[in-house]
Enzyme design. Structure first.
Site, PDB file in Angstrom:
ATOM      1  N   GLU A  32      55.372  46.215 -50.688  1.00 29.75           N
ATOM      2  CA  GLU A  32      54.843  46.947 -49.665  1.00 29.75           C
ATOM      3  C   GLU A  32      53.772  46.204 -48.890  1.00 29.75           C
ATOM      4  OE1 GLU A  32      52.158  51.150 -49.072  1.00 29.75           O
ATOM      5  OE2 GLU A  32      52.178  50.311 -51.123  1.00 29.75           O
ATOM      6  N   LYS A  42      58.528  48.940 -48.436  1.00 26.39           N
ATOM      7  CA  LYS A  42      57.693  50.248 -48.214  1.00 26.39           C
ATOM      8  C   LYS A  42      56.769  49.579 -47.025  1.00 26.39           C
ATOM      9  CE  LYS A  42      54.450  53.811 -49.583  1.00 26.39           C
ATOM     10  NZ  LYS A  42      54.012  54.682 -50.617  1.00 26.39           N
TER      11      LYS A  42
END
Length: 296
Positions: free
Chosen positions: A175, A212
């Site tokens: 992420e 992400k």
């Protein structure tokens, strides 16, 4: 790795619920839920209250495996129980794939980014995650400015740690968040995409990851990354957008699904009756599912 869970993450219709607020963000999450700081006197009580909130979410009939593919947990949640089972087992038995947040928060800003702080106990944490039947992990870095060196550093650090996680048989969610208010957001995302592609191309065929990402300014920017053979799925964060705005932007991105935290829980309150709570959660789940599955 559980092949059935992998198949669900790769091809299932739905989204991932992010239930992983950690120590630092817990007071804020509780306050939004309607529990003020004067209602608990120490960290243990605070974590118990937040676990009660998460238990209420995951045991609700609105938290349906038909709409929710996976859930990201905080380390404390992994070691606690829901209805007599460890949280990950409760979720897996319900048909929801469990992930664990493994990062220790962000370092100070340097080169326009915040790298992850060192994860000193990563090996033992991953061993515990395996004992608790966790499928994958999540770790977050933060990109604030257009700085090629900084973005490169973020991606390199993420892939370096991801390879350690893969070696333990887990699927890491990488992420590298781009701040939604960053001045050159669209440019940052192009640089990030190129660096992510390099990282993905460095993996062996059996090294699988998820990404992400912040919803890109340019719709479908990440489409070809989503089709990369080493990518199980790309999920997006709500990143400070309202649920309505995040859903609207998500609908324009064909291959992406949601992994929302605040946008999922924003209408939930401690004082709601069971009916009110289940309806508020159900409405949120329905709208996020719709944005993840039914595209413009």
């Amino acid at each position: 790795m559980n092949k059935e869970q992998l198949e669900k993450m790769k091809n299932g219709k739905g989204f991932i619920a992010a239930l992983d607020q950690s120590g630092g963000s817990t007071p804020k999450a509780l306050k939004e839920y309607g529990i003020n700081e004067d209602q608990y006197s120490n960290e243990d009580e605070m974590f118990q209250l937040v676990h009660d909130m998460r238990t209420r979410v995951v045991t609700s009939p609105s938290f349906s495996p038909d709409k929710i593919l996976g859930a990201i947990l905080f380390e404390q949640t992994m070691d606690r129980e829901v209805e007599g089972k460890y949280t990950a087992d409760y979720l897996a038995d319900k048909g929801v794939v469990p992930f664990l947040k493994v990062d220790k928060g962000l370092a100070e800003e340097q080169n326009g980014v915040q790298l992850m702080k060192p994860i000193d106990n990563l090996d033992s944490l991953l061993d515990r995650a395996n004992e608790r039947h966790i499928f994958g992990t999540k770790m977050r870095s933060n990109i604030l400015e257009l700085n090629e060196q900084g973005i490169k550093d973020v991606v390199e650090q993420q892939f370096e740690v991801a390879k350690q996680i893969i070696a333990k048989g887990l699927v890491p969610i990488i992420e590298p968040e781009v701040n939604i208010n960053a001045k050159d957001k669209a440019e940052i995302e192009k640089v990030l995409k190129a660096e992510l592609k390099k990282g993905l191309d460095s993996l062996n065929a059996d090294q699988l990851v998820m990404l992400k990402l912040t919803i890109p300014t340019e719709a479908n920017l990440y489409k070809d990354l989503a089709e990369h053979p080493n990518v199980v799925r790309i999920v997006v964060l709500s990143g400070g957008y309202s649920r309505e705005k995040a859903n609207e932007l998500l609908k324009d991105n064909a291959e992406l699904i949601a992994s929302f935290s605040r946008a999922l829980a924003s209408d939930l309150r401690a004082g709601q009756s069971k009916e009110e709570f289940d309806k508020a959660l159900g409405d949120a789940v329905e709208s996020i599912y719709d944005a993840s599955v039914n595209k413009n």
